[in-house]
Design a protein around this motif. Structure first.
Motif, PDB file in Angstrom:
ATOM      1  N   PHE A 258     -30.161  42.366  17.254  1.00  0.00           N
ATOM      2  CA  PHE A 258     -30.228  41.499  18.208  1.00  0.00           C
ATOM      3  C   PHE A 258     -31.912  41.659  19.141  1.00  0.00           C
ATOM      4  O   PHE A 258     -32.364  40.325  19.340  1.00  0.00           O
ATOM      5  N   MET A 259     -32.023  42.997  18.326  1.00  0.00           N
ATOM      6  CA  MET A 259     -33.969  42.936  18.787  1.00  0.00           C
ATOM      7  C   MET A 259     -35.122  42.411  17.837  1.00  0.00           C
ATOM      8  O   MET A 259     -34.986  41.995  18.183  1.00  0.00           O
ATOM      9  N   LEU A 260     -33.930  41.935  16.856  1.00  0.00           N
ATOM     10  CA  LEU A 260     -34.299  41.346  15.476  1.00  0.00           C
ATOM     11  C   LEU A 260     -34.512  39.232  16.298  1.00  0.00           C
ATOM     12  O   LEU A 260     -35.935  39.106  15.813  1.00  0.00           O
ATOM     13  N   LEU A 261     -33.948  39.626  17.478  1.00  0.00           N
ATOM     14  CA  LEU A 261     -33.706  38.099  17.785  1.00  0.00           C
ATOM     15  C   LEU A 261     -34.125  37.829  18.419  1.00  0.00           C
ATOM     16  O   LEU A 261     -34.319  36.855  18.994  1.00  0.00           O
ATOM     17  N   ILE A 262     -34.539  38.487  19.127  1.00  0.00           N
ATOM     18  CA  ILE A 262     -35.068  38.519  20.960  1.00  0.00           C
ATOM     19  C   ILE A 262     -36.371  37.564  21.108  1.00  0.00           C
ATOM     20  O   ILE A 262     -36.536  36.824  21.858  1.00  0.00           O
ATOM     21  N   PRO A 263     -37.737  37.638  20.510  1.00  0.00           N
ATOM     22  CA  PRO A 263     -38.597  36.962  19.811  1.00  0.00           C
ATOM     23  C   PRO A 263     -38.070  35.307  19.756  1.00  0.00           C
ATOM     24  O   PRO A 263     -38.623  34.350  20.911  1.00  0.00           O
ATOM     25  N   PHE A 266     -36.051  34.396  23.231  1.00  0.00           N
ATOM     26  CA  PHE A 266     -36.654  35.165  24.588  1.00  0.00           C
ATOM     27  C   PHE A 266     -38.188  32.961  24.138  1.00  0.00           C
ATOM     28  O   PHE A 266     -38.303  33.044  25.955  1.00  0.00           O
ATOM     29  N   ALA A 267     -38.462  32.821  23.202  1.00  0.00           N
ATOM     30  CA  ALA A 267     -39.310  31.356  24.049  1.00  0.00           C
ATOM     31  C   ALA A 267     -38.166  30.141  23.907  1.00  0.00           C
ATOM     32  O   ALA A 267     -38.415  29.365  24.653  1.00  0.00           O
ATOM     33  N   ARG A 268     -37.491  30.291  23.703  1.00  0.00           N
ATOM     34  CA  ARG A 268     -36.006  29.365  24.356  1.00  0.00           C
ATOM     35  C   ARG A 268     -35.181  29.502  25.240  1.00  0.00           C
ATOM     36  O   ARG A 268     -35.365  28.419  26.108  1.00  0.00           O
ATOM     37  N   LEU A 269     -35.519  30.648  26.123  1.00  0.00           N
ATOM     38  CA  LEU A 269     -34.793  30.721  27.278  1.00  0.00           C
ATOM     39  C   LEU A 269     -35.068  30.874  28.420  1.00  0.00           C
ATOM     40  O   LEU A 269     -35.160  30.802  29.436  1.00  0.00           O
ATOM     41  N   GLY A 270     -36.709  32.136  28.174  1.00  0.00           N
ATOM     42  CA  GLY A 270     -37.581  32.832  29.015  1.00  0.00           C
ATOM     43  C   GLY A 270     -37.105  33.604  29.757  1.00  0.00           C
ATOM     44  O   GLY A 270     -35.136  33.790  29.974  1.00  0.00           O
ATOM     45  N   VAL A 271     -38.033  33.766  30.654  1.00  0.00           N
ATOM     46  CA  VAL A 271     -37.313  35.636  31.082  1.00  0.00           C
ATOM     47  C   VAL A 271     -36.251  35.981  31.885  1.00  0.00           C
ATOM     48  O   VAL A 271     -34.931  36.092  31.400  1.00  0.00           O
ATOM     49  N   LYS A 272     -35.953  35.147  32.948  1.00  0.00           N
ATOM     50  CA  LYS A 272     -34.706  34.459  33.962  1.00  0.00           C
ATOM     51  C   LYS A 272     -33.803  34.343  33.131  1.00  0.00           C
ATOM     52  O   LYS A 272     -32.168  35.948  33.710  1.00  0.00           O
ATOM     53  N   MET A 274     -32.589  35.591  29.821  1.00  0.00           N
ATOM     54  CA  MET A 274     -32.907  36.213  29.007  1.00  0.00           C
ATOM     55  C   MET A 274     -31.895  37.491  30.057  1.00  0.00           C
ATOM     56  O   MET A 274     -30.955  38.045  29.937  1.00  0.00           O
ATOM     57  N   LEU A 275     -32.359  37.779  31.295  1.00  0.00           N
ATOM     58  CA  LEU A 275     -32.013  38.873  31.858  1.00  0.00           C
ATOM     59  C   LEU A 275     -30.537  38.688  32.774  1.00  0.00           C
ATOM     60  O   LEU A 275     -30.075  39.782  33.058  1.00  0.00           O
ATOM     61  N   ALA A 276     -30.607  37.391  33.435  1.00  0.00           N
ATOM     62  CA  ALA A 276     -29.098  36.902  33.216  1.00  0.00           C
ATOM     63  C   ALA A 276     -28.592  37.125  32.697  1.00  0.00           C
ATOM     64  O   ALA A 276     -27.299  37.729  32.948  1.00  0.00           O
ATOM     65  N   ILE A 305     -17.921  46.397  22.463  1.00  0.00           N
ATOM     66  CA  ILE A 305     -18.621  47.744  21.990  1.00  0.00           C
ATOM     67  C   ILE A 305     -19.688  47.044  21.279  1.00  0.00           C
ATOM     68  O   ILE A 305     -20.914  47.086  21.999  1.00  0.00           O
ATOM     69  N   VAL A 306     -19.557  45.648  20.533  1.00  0.00           N
ATOM     70  CA  VAL A 306     -20.472  45.017  20.024  1.00  0.00           C
ATOM     71  C   VAL A 306     -21.185  44.067  20.779  1.00  0.00           C
ATOM     72  O   VAL A 306     -22.792  44.435  20.552  1.00  0.00           O
ATOM     73  N   LEU A 307     -20.937  44.159  22.166  1.00  0.00           N
ATOM     74  CA  LEU A 307     -21.627  43.362  23.370  1.00  0.00           C
ATOM     75  C   LEU A 307     -22.973  44.309  23.888  1.00  0.00           C
ATOM     76  O   LEU A 307     -23.635  43.811  24.558  1.00  0.00           O
ATOM     77  N   HIS A 308     -23.172  45.514  23.311  1.00  0.00           N
ATOM     78  CA  HIS A 308     -24.250  46.740  23.390  1.00  0.00           C
ATOM     79  C   HIS A 308     -25.686  45.779  22.912  1.00  0.00           C
ATOM     80  O   HIS A 308     -26.295  46.242  23.873  1.00  0.00           O
ATOM     81  N   GLY A 309     -25.702  44.888  22.211  1.00  0.00           N
ATOM     82  CA  GLY A 309     -27.249  44.800  21.516  1.00  0.00           C
ATOM     83  C   GLY A 309     -27.559  43.673  22.983  1.00  0.00           C
ATOM     84  O   GLY A 309     -28.646  43.239  22.772  1.00  0.00           O
ATOM     85  N   ILE A 310     -26.285  42.600  23.295  1.00  0.00           N
ATOM     86  CA  ILE A 310     -26.936  41.801  24.140  1.00  0.00           C
ATOM     87  C   ILE A 310     -27.350  42.347  25.133  1.00  0.00           C
ATOM     88  O   ILE A 310     -28.372  42.198  26.271  1.00  0.00           O
ATOM     89  N   CYS A 311     -26.552  43.456  25.952  1.00  0.00           N
ATOM     90  CA  CYS A 311     -26.033  44.163  26.881  1.00  0.00           C
ATOM     91  C   CYS A 311     -27.856  44.805  27.073  1.00  0.00           C
ATOM     92  O   CYS A 311     -28.271  44.980  28.977  1.00  0.00           O
TER      93      CYS A 311
END
Length: 416
Positions: A258-263, A266-272, A274-276, A305-311
Motif C-alpha cells: 500500500f505504501m507503493l500505491l500511496i501516490p 493520494f492524487a485521486r482521493l485527497g487528504v481528507k 485518505m485519512l478517513a 491482519i492484512v488491513l494493517h497496510g491501509i490502517c
C-alpha cells in the motif's frame, strides 16, 4: 551513492527493524504466558515505547545533533541495548523485567531517527533513494516474525529466546555501526533554543484549524492502536492460530504494497478521504477480530491482519505528507518530530494505560479472555474518532497537490 554505502545502509536498516520485530510483536504473549502478568502490566510494558518516543527528541536534539557523530551514537546505543535485552530474557518476574525493558526502549527509540539521519546524509536525492533503503527495515521485521513462527517459539513456551535473538542482532548492529559512513553533527550558525532542538517550534501549526483537528485525531486514533500492538499476538495465540507471529508479518507485507500505491491514491482521493479511509480500516479490523476465530471465521483474522497496510499507510503516512505540506521549509523536520511525539508518545501512552485495564476487566479465568467484548471497545473508539474527524475536518489550508498545482499553472499560462 556508491554500491558499498548502499549495501551498508541496507544492512543497517534491516537489523534496526529486525531487532524491534524480534521481541515486540510477541511481548504480550511472553508476559502473560511466561511471566504470568496481568493485562495492565502488559500495557505498562508497551508503554515503554511511548516513554522512549517522548525522550528520543531530547537525546537526538540535545546530544546527537550537537556533539557526536550519529553512527557512533548508534553503535553505543545498540551495544548497550544488547546487554539490556539479554538481561530482560533472564528476568524471573515482571518487577525484574520492567527496568531492563524501560531502559532499553529509552535507548532504542532514538536510534529510529539516527538510522534515518545517517541514510539521508549519504543521499543526493532522498525522495528517490530512501524508499529502497527503508524497505529493508520492513523486510527485517517480517523475517523476525517468520522466524519466530517457523521455530514454533509461541506454542512451545520459548518466547524468552526472542529477547536473546534480538540481543544478538543488537550486538551485531552495534559493532557494525562503527563501519558506517561518518555522519558528524551539522554545524549551525547561532544558538538554537531547546524548543527548536526537540521540534516544539512546530506547535505553530496548531493555529491552522484543519491541522488542529488532524492533530487531535492522530492522538485519539493511537488509543485503539495500542490495543493492536499490545494484545493482537496474545489474542491470536489464545484463539488457536498457529505461528501467529509469522502470520502477523502479513501486515508488514501489506504495508509495503500500500505504501507503493500511496501516490496513486493520494492524487485521486485527497487528504481528507485518505485519512478517513485509514480510520475506517481500524474500525473494520477490530470488528473482524471481535467476530473472527480459528475455525469458520478464520478469514476474518487474516483480513484483520492484512488491513494493517491501509490502517497504517492511509492514516500515518498520509498524515506525514499532510504535515510536510503545511510546514515551512525551515520546520519540516521539527514538524515530523512533533507529530511523532504526539502519536507514539502521548496517544500510545494513553492507550497503553487503558488497554491493559480493559483486557483485565474481561478476563474469564484459566488465562482466557472475552475477546469479542475487548475488540469492540477499540472499534467503537476508532469509529467515534472517524465520525468526529469527518464532521470537523476541512482541508482548506493545505498546500496544493501536484495535480492542482499543474492545473493552476496551466490556467495561469492560458490567461497570459
Amino acid at each position: 551513492m556508491s554500491p558499498t554505502i548502499r549495501v551498508k545502509l541496507s544492512i543497517m536498516m534491516f537489523l534496526e527493524f529486525f531487532i524491534w520485530g524480534a521481541w515486540f510483536v510477541t511481548l504480550g504473549t511472553y508476559l502473560l504466558q511466561n511471566l504470568k502478568t496481568t493485562g495492565t502490566q502488559v500495557g505498562v510494558a508497551v508503554l515503554t515505547q511511548s516513554i522512549g518516543a517522548i525522550v528520543a527528541p531530547f537525546i537526538i536534539g540535545l546530544i546527537a545533533d550537537r556533539f557526536f557523530s550519529a553512527q557512533k551514537i548508534l553503535g553505543v546505543l545498540h551495544l548497550a541495548g544488547a546487554f539490556l535485552l539479554w538481561r530482560a530474557s533472564t528476568a524471573a518476574d515482571f518487577s525484574a523485567f520492567y527496568p531492563s525493558i524501560l531502559t532499553y526502549m529509552i535507548l532504542y527509540m532514538p536510534t529510529l531517527a539516527l538510522v534515518n539521519s545517517i541514510s539521508f546524509r549519504q543521499m543526493k536525492n532522498p525522495q528517490k533513494e530512501f524508499a529502497m533503503i527503508r524497505v529493508l527495515g520492513t523486510l527485517g521485521w517480517i523475517i523476525a516474525g517468520v522466524t519466530i513462527g517457523w521455530l514454533n517459539w509461541e506454542q512451545s513456551g520459548n518466547l524468552g529466546l526472542t529477547f536473546e535473538m534480538a540481543a544478538a542482532a543488537s550486538a551485531l548492529l552495534g559493532a557494525f555501526s562503527f563501519t558506517l559512513p561518518a555522519t558528524p553533527p551539522v554545524k549551525k550558525e547561532g544558538r538554537s533554543t531547546v524548543g527548536e532542538m526537540v521540534g516544539l517550534d512546530a506547535i505553530r501549526l496548531l493555529k491552522n484549524r484543519s491541522y488542529l483537528i488532524f492533530f487531535l485525531a492522530s492522538i485519539a486514533i493511537c488509543v485503539p492502536l495500542s490495543f493492536y500492538y499490545g494484545f493482537t499476538n496474545p489474542f491470536l495465540n489464545e484463539v488457536g492460530m498457529k505461528s501467529a507471529a509469522g502470520i502477523q508479518s502479513l501486515g508488514q507485507v501489506s504495508e509495503v504494497l500500500f505504501m507503493l500505491l500511496i501516490p496513486v491514491f493520494f492524487a485521486r482521493l485527497g487528504v481528507k478521504n485518505m485519512l478517513a479511509i485509514g480510520m475506517l480500516a481500524w474500525v473494520i479490523r477490530y470488528v473482524f477480530f471481535a467476530y473472527g476465530n480459528a475455525d469458520t471465521n478464520y478469514w476474518m483474522l487474516i483480513a484483520g491482519i492484512v488491513l494493517h497496510g491501509i490502517c497504517y499507510d492511509f492514516f500515518f503516512v498520509t498524515g506525514q505528507i499532510y504535515t510536510d505540506n503545511l510546514a515551512g521549509e525551515q520546520s519540516k523536520s521539527a514538524a515530523q518530530g512533533f507529530i511523532t511525539l504526539a502519536t507514539y508518545g502521548v496517544g500510545m501512552l494513553i492507550g497503553s494505560l487503558i488497554s491493559g485495564q480493559i483486557v483485565d476487566a474481561h478476563k474469564l479465568g484459566n488465562e482466557l479472555h472475552s475477546w469479542q467484548a475487548i475488540w469492540l471497545i477499540p472499534a467503537a473508539i476508532a469509529g467515534g474518532v472517524l465520525v468526529a474527524f469527518v464532521l470537523l475536518f476541512k482541508d482548506r489550508n493545505s498546500a496544493p497537490q501536484p495535480d492542482e498545482m499543474l492545473y493552476q499553472e496551466t490556467t495561469a499560462r492560458l490567461e497570459v
